[in-house]
Design a protein around this motif. Structure first.
Motif, short mmCIF file in Angstrom:
data_model
loop_
_atom_site.label_atom_id
_atom_site.label_comp_id
_atom_site.label_asym_id
_atom_site.label_seq_id
_atom_site.Cartn_x
_atom_site.Cartn_y
_atom_site.Cartn_z
N THR A 219 38.36 37.00 41.87
CA THR A 219 39.63 37.66 42.23
C THR A 219 39.59 39.14 41.84
N ILE A 220 38.40 39.71 41.91
CA ILE A 220 38.20 41.12 41.56
C ILE A 220 39.08 42.00 42.45
N GLY A 221 39.75 42.95 41.85
CA GLY A 221 40.65 43.84 42.59
C GLY A 221 42.10 43.40 42.52
N LYS A 222 42.35 42.16 42.11
CA LYS A 222 43.73 41.67 41.97
C LYS A 222 44.22 41.99 40.56
N GLU A 223 44.57 43.25 40.36
CA GLU A 223 44.90 43.71 39.01
C GLU A 223 46.30 43.30 38.57
N ASN A 224 47.08 42.75 39.49
CA ASN A 224 48.39 42.22 39.08
C ASN A 224 48.22 40.96 38.24
N THR A 251 36.57 38.66 45.99
CA THR A 251 37.90 39.23 45.76
C THR A 251 39.05 38.34 46.22
N ASP A 252 38.80 37.31 47.03
CA ASP A 252 39.80 36.30 47.39
C ASP A 252 41.02 36.90 48.09
N LEU A 253 40.78 37.59 49.21
CA LEU A 253 41.90 38.14 49.99
C LEU A 253 42.68 37.01 50.67
N GLY A 264 45.72 47.66 50.28
CA GLY A 264 45.12 46.70 49.35
C GLY A 264 43.69 47.04 48.98
N GLN A 265 43.04 46.11 48.28
CA GLN A 265 41.70 46.35 47.76
C GLN A 265 40.61 46.23 48.82
#
Length: 310
Positions: A219-224, A251-253, A264-265
């Protein structure tokens, strides 16, 4: 050994740099009641994939399954247009996303259905899945239907040799999943435990790695959920402890707003941002190649080809 993509079988070494856990055509809005969770604009997705390709990305494991808006024909179209290998999934996600007609199923029904898809193709498309996933447990627990689903997935994986990729809600129940797989005699090198970058307990993740399973930091990039800085520190620790051969990245978009065009990422965030951060911390290109290419090639290889044709 080979890898099953939506366009047919390939040799593992053909896979290239691979995102281990993504969604290219997904709709979670039936449950989430949020149109942002309906990511089915193939034009926007293809635009985003151009950058993924430009940064060296060549393959995606697409873990959208039955109940999540799966469409095998769309994945084949995207694969051809983007010139990217795509591995499709069989199975169901978790409660409450399991389709209504399967809510009363038992493990044998789940297993029989997954095996049929693996052997003959998804629905009437003829397109065969190359992974069982993402098979999920709930936050800190297995709901009864999820237990049946996991047992069905284990039976299908044993019969067909397909890799089994899991969902852990916010990283929880990873060891419980490992315990279940171990109890059922499932080869742990056939398992990918998902979302462990959301598990802030590094010692628990190290136990999962010690079991021999692959661990998806996906889930890289999901900084929330968690900062990428914290994810980076965890990965560095796992590499330092000698587990560089079992780690996978993605990153699991799942939302329109995750696409770069919408702020988004993007599918490229691992290659564009995270890999340079690994290099900055002294991780060699040889190790990075394992995380991006060599490990996915092993993790998503099908081991018992004869059974699949049976």
């Amino acid at each position: 050994m080979y890898i099953q993509t939506v366009l047919g079988q390939i040799q593992p070494e053909e896979l290239g740099i691979c995102a281990c856990h993504e969604h290219l055509y997904v709709d979670l809005s039936r449950i989430k009641k949020n149109e942002d969770t309906c990511l089915q604009d193939t034009g926007l997705v293809l635009d985003d994939l151009q950058s993924f390709y430009a940064y060296g990305g060549r393959a995606i494991v697409e873990v959208t399954n039955d109940g999540m808006g799966r469409d095998a024909n769309k994945l084949a179209e995207i694969s051809k247009t983007a010139n990217i290998h795509i591995i499709a999934s069989t199975g169901c996600y978790k409660d409450p996303f399991i389709p209504e007609e399967k809510l009363q199923w038992n493990r044998d029904q789940f297993a029989e259905w997954m095996i049929r898809e693996i052997q003959h193709g998804i629905a009437d498309t003829g397109i065969k899945p190359g992974v069982i996933g993402e098979i999920g447990s709930s936050l800190n627990e297995f709901k009864p239907i999820e237990t049946e689903l996991f047992h069905g997935a284990i039976a299908a994986a044993k019969k067909t040799g397909l890799p089994l990729s899991t969902h852990t809600t916010l990283g929880t129940c990873a060891l419980e999943q490992i315990e279940l797989f171990t109890r059922e005699g499932m080869p742990l090198n056939q398992i990918i435990i998902g979302h462990q970058d959301l598990n802030e307990q590094d010692e628990v993740v190290l136990e999962v790695l010690k079991s021999g399973a692959y661990v998806a930091m996906d889930t890289i990039g999901k900084e929330n959920y968690r900062s990428d800085k914290a994810r980076l520190e965890s990965i560095l620790k796992f590499i330092e402890r000698g587990y560089e051969d079992q780690l996978l990245l993605s990153t699991d978009l799942t939302r329109k707003s995750h696409l770069r065009a919408l702020g988004g990422q993007g599918y490229d965030v691992v290659l564009r941002v995270f890999v340079p951060s690994l290099r900055d911390r002294g991780i060699t290109d040889a190790v990075i190649n394992k995380l991006l290419a060599a490990n996915p090639q092993r993790a998503f290889s099908i081991r018992k080809a004869g059974d699949i044709l049976a």
